[in-house]
Motif scaffolding. Structure first.
Motif, PDB file in Angstrom:
ATOM      1  N   ILE A   1       0.832  -1.201   0.000  1.00  0.00           N
ATOM      2  CA  ILE A   1       0.000   0.000   0.000  1.00  0.00           C
ATOM      3  C   ILE A   1       0.868   1.253   0.000  1.00  0.00           C
ATOM      4  O   ILE A   1       0.639   2.194  -0.767  1.00  0.00           O
ATOM      5  N   ASN A   2       1.884   1.275   0.853  1.00  0.00           N
ATOM      6  CA  ASN A   2       2.749   2.453   0.953  1.00  0.00           C
ATOM      7  C   ASN A   2       3.624   2.636  -0.287  1.00  0.00           C
ATOM      8  O   ASN A   2       3.842   3.755  -0.749  1.00  0.00           O
ATOM      9  N   LEU A   3       4.127   1.526  -0.827  1.00  0.00           N
ATOM     10  CA  LEU A   3       5.023   1.591  -1.975  1.00  0.00           C
ATOM     11  C   LEU A   3       4.324   2.175  -3.201  1.00  0.00           C
ATOM     12  O   LEU A   3       4.912   2.945  -3.962  1.00  0.00           O
ATOM     13  N   PHE A   4       3.058   1.802  -3.373  1.00  0.00           N
ATOM     14  CA  PHE A   4       2.297   2.279  -4.535  1.00  0.00           C
ATOM     15  C   PHE A   4       1.130   3.163  -4.094  1.00  0.00           C
ATOM     16  O   PHE A   4       0.033   3.104  -4.656  1.00  0.00           O
ATOM     17  N   GLU A   5       1.378   3.981  -3.089  1.00  0.00           N
ATOM     18  CA  GLU A   5       0.323   4.807  -2.496  1.00  0.00           C
ATOM     19  C   GLU A   5      -0.412   5.651  -3.538  1.00  0.00           C
ATOM     20  O   GLU A   5      -1.645   5.692  -3.562  1.00  0.00           O
ATOM     21  N   ASN A   6       0.324   6.312  -4.410  1.00  0.00           N
ATOM     22  CA  ASN A   6      -0.314   7.179  -5.411  1.00  0.00           C
ATOM     23  C   ASN A   6      -1.132   6.380  -6.415  1.00  0.00           C
ATOM     24  O   ASN A   6      -2.173   6.851  -6.896  1.00  0.00           O
TER      25      ASN A   6
ATOM     26  N   TRP B   1      -2.802   3.538  -5.856  1.00  0.00           N
ATOM     27  CA  TRP B   1      -4.081   3.168  -5.235  1.00  0.00           C
ATOM     28  C   TRP B   1      -4.933   4.411  -4.980  1.00  0.00           C
ATOM     29  O   TRP B   1      -6.146   4.397  -5.213  1.00  0.00           O
ATOM     30  N   LYS B   2      -4.288   5.479  -4.514  1.00  0.00           N
ATOM     31  CA  LYS B   2      -5.020   6.689  -4.107  1.00  0.00           C
ATOM     32  C   LYS B   2      -5.680   7.388  -5.291  1.00  0.00           C
ATOM     33  O   LYS B   2      -6.782   7.944  -5.149  1.00  0.00           O
ATOM     34  N   ASN B   3      -5.044   7.361  -6.450  1.00  0.00           N
ATOM     35  CA  ASN B   3      -5.532   8.114  -7.606  1.00  0.00           C
ATOM     36  C   ASN B   3      -6.431   7.311  -8.533  1.00  0.00           C
ATOM     37  O   ASN B   3      -6.851   7.819  -9.576  1.00  0.00           O
ATOM     38  N   HIS B   4      -6.700   6.059  -8.178  1.00  0.00           N
ATOM     39  CA  HIS B   4      -7.559   5.214  -9.008  1.00  0.00           C
ATOM     40  C   HIS B   4      -8.705   4.649  -8.184  1.00  0.00           C
ATOM     41  O   HIS B   4      -8.617   4.506  -6.963  1.00  0.00           O
ATOM     42  N   ASN B   5      -9.767   4.313  -8.879  1.00  0.00           N
ATOM     43  CA  ASN B   5     -10.951   3.759  -8.223  1.00  0.00           C
ATOM     44  C   ASN B   5     -10.776   2.258  -8.030  1.00  0.00           C
ATOM     45  O   ASN B   5     -10.819   1.492  -8.993  1.00  0.00           O
ATOM     46  N   ILE B   6     -10.562   1.849  -6.788  1.00  0.00           N
ATOM     47  CA  ILE B   6     -10.382   0.418  -6.508  1.00  0.00           C
ATOM     48  C   ILE B   6     -11.639  -0.200  -5.887  1.00  0.00           C
ATOM     49  O   ILE B   6     -11.643  -1.377  -5.519  1.00  0.00           O
ATOM     50  N   ASN B   7     -12.709   0.602  -5.797  1.00  0.00           N
ATOM     51  CA  ASN B   7     -13.926   0.132  -5.131  1.00  0.00           C
ATOM     52  C   ASN B   7     -14.599  -1.025  -5.864  1.00  0.00           C
ATOM     53  O   ASN B   7     -15.364  -1.777  -5.254  1.00  0.00           O
ATOM     54  N   GLU B   8     -14.342  -1.151  -7.170  1.00  0.00           N
ATOM     55  CA  GLU B   8     -14.979  -2.210  -7.948  1.00  0.00           C
ATOM     56  C   GLU B   8     -14.173  -3.502  -7.980  1.00  0.00           C
ATOM     57  O   GLU B   8     -14.615  -4.506  -8.518  1.00  0.00           O
ATOM     58  N   ILE B   9     -12.955  -3.478  -7.423  1.00  0.00           N
ATOM     59  CA  ILE B   9     -12.180  -4.718  -7.348  1.00  0.00           C
ATOM     60  C   ILE B   9     -12.835  -5.627  -6.315  1.00  0.00           C
ATOM     61  O   ILE B   9     -13.143  -5.180  -5.204  1.00  0.00           O
TER      62      ILE B   9
ATOM     63  N   ASP C   1      -1.159  -7.751  -1.102  1.00  0.00           N
ATOM     64  CA  ASP C   1       0.242  -7.912  -0.693  1.00  0.00           C
ATOM     65  C   ASP C   1       1.030  -8.783  -1.675  1.00  0.00           C
ATOM     66  O   ASP C   1       2.265  -8.789  -1.643  1.00  0.00           O
ATOM     67  N   VAL C   2       0.345  -9.503  -2.576  1.00  0.00           N
ATOM     68  CA  VAL C   2       1.052 -10.308  -3.578  1.00  0.00           C
ATOM     69  C   VAL C   2       1.851  -9.415  -4.530  1.00  0.00           C
ATOM     70  O   VAL C   2       2.749  -9.887  -5.233  1.00  0.00           O
ATOM     71  N   PHE C   3       1.536  -8.104  -4.534  1.00  0.00           N
ATOM     72  CA  PHE C   3       2.247  -7.167  -5.400  1.00  0.00           C
ATOM     73  C   PHE C   3       3.386  -6.461  -4.668  1.00  0.00           C
ATOM     74  O   PHE C   3       3.855  -5.405  -5.121  1.00  0.00           O
ATOM     75  N   SER C   4       3.854  -7.032  -3.570  1.00  0.00           N
ATOM     76  CA  SER C   4       4.893  -6.375  -2.772  1.00  0.00           C
ATOM     77  C   SER C   4       6.206  -6.202  -3.540  1.00  0.00           C
ATOM     78  O   SER C   4       7.004  -5.324  -3.216  1.00  0.00           O
ATOM     79  N   ASN C   5       6.448  -7.034  -4.564  1.00  0.00           N
ATOM     80  CA  ASN C   5       7.671  -6.913  -5.366  1.00  0.00           C
ATOM     81  C   ASN C   5       7.390  -6.395  -6.773  1.00  0.00           C
ATOM     82  O   ASN C   5       8.213  -6.554  -7.677  1.00  0.00           O
ATOM     83  N   ALA C   6       6.227  -5.777  -6.944  1.00  0.00           N
ATOM     84  CA  ALA C   6       5.854  -5.260  -8.264  1.00  0.00           C
ATOM     85  C   ALA C   6       6.534  -3.916  -8.527  1.00  0.00           C
ATOM     86  O   ALA C   6       7.247  -3.383  -7.675  1.00  0.00           O
ATOM     87  N   TYR C   7       6.292  -3.362  -9.694  1.00  0.00           N
ATOM     88  CA  TYR C   7       6.791  -2.028 -10.012  1.00  0.00           C
ATOM     89  C   TYR C   7       5.818  -1.365 -10.990  1.00  0.00           C
ATOM     90  O   TYR C   7       5.005  -2.028 -11.639  1.00  0.00           O
ATOM     91  N   ILE C   8       5.896  -0.032 -11.065  1.00  0.00           N
ATOM     92  CA  ILE C   8       5.003   0.741 -11.913  1.00  0.00           C
ATOM     93  C   ILE C   8       5.689   1.071 -13.235  1.00  0.00           C
ATOM     94  O   ILE C   8       6.827   1.526 -13.255  1.00  0.00           O
ATOM     95  N   ILE C   9       4.985   0.818 -14.327  1.00  0.00           N
ATOM     96  CA  ILE C   9       5.413   1.275 -15.635  1.00  0.00           C
ATOM     97  C   ILE C   9       4.498   2.440 -16.001  1.00  0.00           C
ATOM     98  O   ILE C   9       3.272   2.282 -16.001  1.00  0.00           O
TER      99      ILE C   9
END
Length: 275
Positions: free
Chosen positions: A97-102, A104-112, A121-129
């Motif tokens: 959550i903290n690593l990709f705060e922006n 999650w914060k800037n997108h609508n996740i309510n429909e997930i 947490d499975v995305f703990s080693n992910a990265y943003i393109i």
């Protein structure tokens, strides 16, 4: 389990939880021992904490029946082992959550779907393109590079860009296996770009599997056996093509496969009879 706010669930005193969360040292010792019994020197190598500090932390953990000693080694008790699992998940979840705060914060996740939000947490080693001024197509060109050598590809597509069409055509023409879940609107758009002959041939050969879903989907996910990408919608209802969350972790890919199965069960399979 849903929490009933009218009972005393939240009034219970979770001393062990507080005890671990307020101390990085105790948390690190617990996580180190989750891998198995270890001597003091091994814990020190894992944590890079001094021996005296580790011994003090272990003494505190022993007093809570979370750690015990066997000869020269220390190990988690049964309770310690159970708590370590939740502790690791909680740390990974907040890290994600903290690593990709922006993101999650800037997108609508309510429909997930809720069950998938719980396991981000499975995305703990992910990265943003993301798009840049120099390369506005960066997310999609990265995606094309990844699918170039794939033998199998799956996607949940509630949006449709010409570049998606190019990727799908590339996969089908090169006799790769493609599985898609599309909304009604996207399904109709796809039919306008593909001939029925192309569809029929690929479906008969088992290279193309298609499902149509009659409900809105507010995420786009594409994955194979070695990657998963996740794109989200903005709060104004528009899809954001400028950012993709990308991971190569097995846990994240399994998350994607489970998500695909979740939506597939709510969809209608398209075959040559109802094409």
């Amino acid at each position: 389990m849903e929490i009933d706010l009218k009972n005393n669930f939240l009034e219970e005193d979770y001393e062990d939880l507080k005890f671990l969360l307020v101390s990085n040292i105790r948390s690190k010792i617990i996580i180190s021992l989750k891998k198995g019994p270890k001597k003091l020197s091994n814990i020190r190598e894992d944590t890079e904490i001094s021996s005296s500090t580790i011994l003090h932390g272990i003494s505190q953990l022993e007093s809570r029946n979370l750690v015990s000693r066997s000869g020269e080694s220390y190990l988690l008790t049964s309770i310690g082992n159970i708590i370590s699992l939740k502790l690791i998940n909680l740390i990974k979840y907040w890290h994600t959550i903290n690593l990709f705060e922006n993101f999650w914060k800037n997108h609508n996740i309510n429909e997930i779907p809720v069950e998938f939000l719980r396991t981000l947490d499975v995305f703990s080693n992910a990265y943003i393109i993301e798009s840049t001024k120099e390369n506005i197509e960066n997310p999609f060109t990265t995606y094309l590079e990844m699918i170039a050598d794939l033998n199998e590809f799956k996607a949940i597509l509630p949006i449709f860009f010409p570049r998606h069409l190019d990727a799908i055509q590339f996969m089908i023409k090169n006799e790769r296996k493609v599985e898609l879940i599309l909304t009604d609107e996207i399904y109709n758009s796809l039919l306008q770009h593909f001939s029925k002959k192309e569809f029929t041939k690929s479906i008969k050969e088992g290279k193309f599997n298609l499902w149509k879903i009659n409900q809105p989907i507010k995420l786009a996910s594409m994955f194979s056996d070695n990657f998963i990408s996740l794109g989200l919608f903005l709060f104004n209802g528009e899809y954001d093509p400028s950012k993709l969350l990308l991971s190569h972790d097995k846990e994240a890919i399994t998350w994607g496969k489970d998500l695909f199965k979740y939506y597939k069960e709510k969809s209608e399979k398209i075959d040559i009879k109802n094409l």
